[in-house]
Structures are given as C-alpha cells and as structure tokens.
Design an enzyme around this catalytic site. Sequence first.
Site, mmCIF file in Angstrom:
data_model
loop_
_atom_site.group_PDB
_atom_site.id
_atom_site.type_symbol
_atom_site.label_atom_id
_atom_site.label_comp_id
_atom_site.label_asym_id
_atom_site.label_seq_id
_atom_site.Cartn_x
_atom_site.Cartn_y
_atom_site.Cartn_z
ATOM 1 N N ASP A 3 -2.975 -32.168 15.051
ATOM 2 C CA ASP A 3 -2.079 -32.972 14.211
ATOM 3 C C ASP A 3 -1.820 -34.266 14.981
ATOM 4 O O ASP A 3 -1.185 -34.269 16.031
ATOM 5 C CB ASP A 3 -0.775 -32.192 13.968
ATOM 6 C CG ASP A 3 0.214 -32.965 13.095
ATOM 7 O OD1 ASP A 3 0.139 -34.209 13.065
ATOM 8 O OD2 ASP A 3 1.082 -32.319 12.466
ATOM 9 N N ARG A 56 -7.336 -33.168 -9.998
ATOM 10 C CA ARG A 56 -7.047 -32.161 -8.960
ATOM 11 C C ARG A 56 -8.270 -31.925 -8.075
ATOM 12 O O ARG A 56 -8.160 -31.416 -6.967
ATOM 13 C CB ARG A 56 -6.560 -30.839 -9.597
ATOM 14 C CG ARG A 56 -6.290 -29.739 -8.584
ATOM 15 C CD ARG A 56 -5.376 -28.630 -9.085
ATOM 16 N NE ARG A 56 -5.748 -28.133 -10.395
ATOM 17 C CZ ARG A 56 -6.790 -27.335 -10.643
ATOM 18 N NH1 ARG A 56 -7.558 -26.919 -9.655
ATOM 19 N NH2 ARG A 56 -7.072 -26.963 -11.874
ATOM 20 N N LYS A 93 4.295 -40.544 7.462
ATOM 21 C CA LYS A 93 4.866 -41.181 8.644
ATOM 22 C C LYS A 93 4.202 -42.544 8.895
ATOM 23 O O LYS A 93 4.261 -43.388 8.037
ATOM 24 C CB LYS A 93 4.732 -40.225 9.828
ATOM 25 C CG LYS A 93 5.190 -38.778 9.507
ATOM 26 C CD LYS A 93 6.652 -38.719 9.204
ATOM 27 C CE LYS A 93 7.194 -37.445 8.597
ATOM 28 N NZ LYS A 93 6.410 -36.263 8.461
ATOM 29 N N TYR A 150 5.963 -29.265 14.826
ATOM 30 C CA TYR A 150 6.896 -29.592 13.743
ATOM 31 C C TYR A 150 7.412 -28.289 13.119
ATOM 32 O O TYR A 150 6.644 -27.331 12.928
ATOM 33 C CB TYR A 150 6.185 -30.470 12.707
ATOM 34 C CG TYR A 150 6.990 -30.613 11.438
ATOM 35 C CD1 TYR A 150 8.287 -31.126 11.464
ATOM 36 C CD2 TYR A 150 6.481 -30.213 10.207
ATOM 37 C CE1 TYR A 150 9.038 -31.233 10.310
ATOM 38 C CE2 TYR A 150 7.220 -30.324 9.049
ATOM 39 C CZ TYR A 150 8.503 -30.830 9.105
ATOM 40 O OH TYR A 150 9.257 -30.922 7.974
HETATM 41 N N1 LCS Z 1 3.234 -32.864 11.170
HETATM 42 C C1 LCS Z 1 4.182 -33.492 11.879
HETATM 43 C C2 LCS Z 1 3.921 -33.815 13.318
HETATM 44 C C3 LCS Z 1 5.384 -33.849 11.265
HETATM 45 O O1 LCS Z 1 6.299 -34.459 11.984
HETATM 46 C C4 LCS Z 1 5.595 -33.507 9.902
HETATM 47 C C5 LCS Z 1 6.859 -33.808 9.212
HETATM 48 C C6 LCS Z 1 4.581 -32.843 9.221
HETATM 49 C C7 LCS Z 1 3.408 -32.545 9.885
HETATM 50 C C8 LCS Z 1 4.705 -32.447 7.774
HETATM 51 O O2 LCS Z 1 4.500 -33.561 6.986
HETATM 52 P P1 LCS Z 1 5.088 -33.741 5.497
HETATM 53 O O3 LCS Z 1 4.707 -32.536 4.735
HETATM 54 O O4 LCS Z 1 6.567 -33.865 5.637
HETATM 55 O O5 LCS Z 1 4.400 -34.972 5.037
HETATM 56 N N2 LCS Z 1 7.885 -34.191 10.056
HETATM 57 C C9 LCS Z 1 9.123 -34.463 9.731
HETATM 58 C C10 LCS Z 1 10.096 -34.786 10.675
HETATM 59 O O6 LCS Z 1 9.969 -34.779 11.900
HETATM 60 N N3 LCS Z 1 11.204 -35.111 10.053
HETATM 61 O O7 LCS Z 1 11.098 -34.917 8.690
HETATM 62 C C11 LCS Z 1 9.748 -34.497 8.404
#
Ligand code: LCS
Length: 408
Positions: A195, A62, A220, A121
């Site tokens: 981001d 952790r 992603k 997001y």
């Molecule tokens: N930042 C962006 C720009 C994102 O599109 C997402 C998730 C996150 C942060 C969060 O990331 P995660 O915790 O899911 O790894 N975006 C999503 C979307 O557009 N569709 O499903 C998840």
Amino acid sequence: MKIKTKPTIESVAVHAGKRNKDQFGSHTTPIYQTSTFVFDDVEVGAKAFRHEEGGASHVYSRLGNPTVEELERAVCELECYGLDRPEDYGAYAFGSGMAAISTGILAMAKGGHVVAQDALYGCTSQFLKEEAPALGISTSFVDMSDLFLVEMELKKNPETKLVYLESIANPTMTVADIRAIAQLAEAHGTLLMVDNTFATPFHIQPFELGADIVVHSTTKYIGGHGTVIGGVMVAKKELLEESEAAIFRKNLGGIAGPMDAWLTLNGVKTLPLRMKKHAENGMKVAQYLESHPKVDHVFYPGLGSHPQHALASSIMKNGYGGMIAFELIGGYESGVSLMNNVKLCTLAVSLGAVDTLIQHPASMTHSIVDEDLKKQAGITDGLVRISVGIEGAEDIIADLEQALEIQN
Ligand code: LCS
C-alpha cells in the site's frame, strides 16, 4: 542542446493516461457518465462478452469505462515511471481504497495465508483480522522492521500466498525495507503487495524495489483535494490475469464511477507539484515539532531520529512526504488539547489533501484495531497524526505554536 530521453515525472503526471482525441476534439478527458454502452449489432455485443476481436470495446460500466480506464493508465504510468517495461503493467480503479485492498487481497491470497505488517490502516487491519478468515484467508501480523521476524513467519506458514505492508505505515510512519522483504517473499514463493498511499510514486516506487502489487487509497494524495473516495491496484498484466483480478472486481462490484475517476485524474496531473510542497512543509513542521519543549517524540522519515531514517533516505526520492506522527510530553490529554485548539489546521480524518489535517489515531482511524495489535504496532493513546498541507509552512507552524501554547 542535450536531448533528454526520459521525461520528468512532472511531465508524465500532466499527460498520463491520455489516449487519442474523442470525436469532438475535447482537450480534457470527457466524463463518460453512462451505465451501459450501445452495440452496433448482436454479433458485436456477443463478441465483446467472449473477449473476441471485433467485439464492442465497452459493455457496461461495472466492467470498464473509458474515463475510469484513463485514470487506470495514469496511475499505472506513475507507478511504472522509469521501469524497463512499463507496458507489462496494468491497473484497476476502485470506488475506494478499501475496495482495492479487499478485492486485491481476495484475488491474490485465495484460500491461503497472509503475512501482514502489524501497523496498518485500521480498516485494512480489521478486514484481515475479522472478515478475511470467513472468506478462507488467515493472517499473521508481524513487525516488518525486523526482517528475521518476517522470515520466521514465512517459514512458520508455508501456505502463505501474500505478504502485505504499507511502504510508510499508517499511523506509526514505519518505513518498510521493501527490497529486502520482496527478496524474502520471492524466496518463499509468495507475492508482495504494498500500500503506497502515504509515499505515492513521487517518493517511493515499490515495483522498482521488487513488489508485485501496489495498491492506493486515491482518496489521499493522488486525488489530492479531499473531493473523492477512490482506490487503485497496479500489477503486471500477467498477474492480474492469472489472479482473475478483473473478475473479482466485476463480481464484487467495487469499480470506481466515471465522475470520481475524473476528479481523481485532475489530482494526478499536479501530484508531483503538490508532493514537492507537502514534503518541503513536512520537513519544516517535523523539525519545528522536534525542537518544541512540549513534544516528546516525532516520527518523520526525514528526521535523523527516525528509526529507519537511513533506509528512508535510500529508498525515498524527492523528500520524505507530508505525514508526521508525534507524541506530546503531556500524552493523551495534551494531544486532545492541541487538536481542539488548532485554527488553520482541520480536525478530521483522511490525509493527503491540500490543507493540513490533524487527527487522533487511537480514538479515530485506528479505534477498531485489536488492542493487542495496536500495542504491538506502537499505536499509543498519545499519538497525534498530522497530514501537512501545502499552505505556507510558517502559517501551519504558527497555528501549532498557538495551540501548543494554550495547553498547560
Ligand atoms: N490505505 C491507507 C494507508 C489509508 O490510510 C486508507 C484510509 C486506506 C488504505 C483506505 O482508503 P479509503 O477506502 O478510505 O479510500 N485512511 C484513512 C485515514 O487515515 N483517515 O481516514 C481514512
């Protein structure tokens, strides 16, 4: 023959993060699938807890894990590609993008105010609006394509500690003028967190433009294959230390697991290769959609019709990415029909995978966003978002063509 001094980003990606061979000479990164690490004796263990020389290099997964650290070095190298002093930067990997974002915001904006972009997001937006206030952080949301509004908001909130934006906004595709906003942030003594999930360091390098912290959902493009959830935060080591980001991660407990880090590392190696194809296909699909009589509007930074096309062209490298948002003339009903009739494209949230994904932000990824904020940010009911994959562009276009044909 001319000797090159700066390796290409393709070479950096393939070799990023690598350290010395392990004791067996393993060619690829071993997965250190262990919760804890053995101490040679009590002194070695105690020194590790006191961060003293001679202490064990690892204590407990952790706090840190060799596989996770390789991923951290790899993403850091890509985000710092071409910077004068990449050695000044460090990174922490997390179990999700949201863990990186929430932990990062809590560490960087402690007890202060955040000036955030209005289009974000959905979960980031919800975290800032609904959870962060109870944790001592307030947020105002502003249209960051208007620098005057950003400046006004900073003046209005002198307790601002952090400006938060997405280099390319989810789902509106708004491109941020990171350089100008970084200058405003600096003038008002606040940090800028970006981001960079949609753009990736292949297209935009926020540090080069003045950002202080870069976060990613590595779920992603960086992971790239739809196999893993993860996140990362990169910043100058000095800032990471000052903000106690490592302590926040340790005590909130959001570190990535070794297996997930390893899967993500495999993605890092082909990131430039995949992004090149995502961008090539993205442009072709965007141009096709824009020319289609049933399409009302396409939001893609590579198109001349994009409101920040000139800005995108000045800050984006190697193309304009694989994300597109668009509205059909028939609005919501037509969008639903299109999404229900695609065959090669997959109806699913997430993005940045090798295959093409299509989804409806208003009812899916952004359904949790405050209605007024959605309206302010331009997240309309008719907006469809497509994450263009690396299939043959002609096959993606043929699929959209047949699905658009069906609706009437
Ligand atoms: N930042 C962006 C720009 C994102 O599109 C997402 C998730 C996150 C942060 C969060 O990331 P995660 O915790 O899911 O790894 N975006 C999503 C979307 O557009 N569709 O499903 C998840």
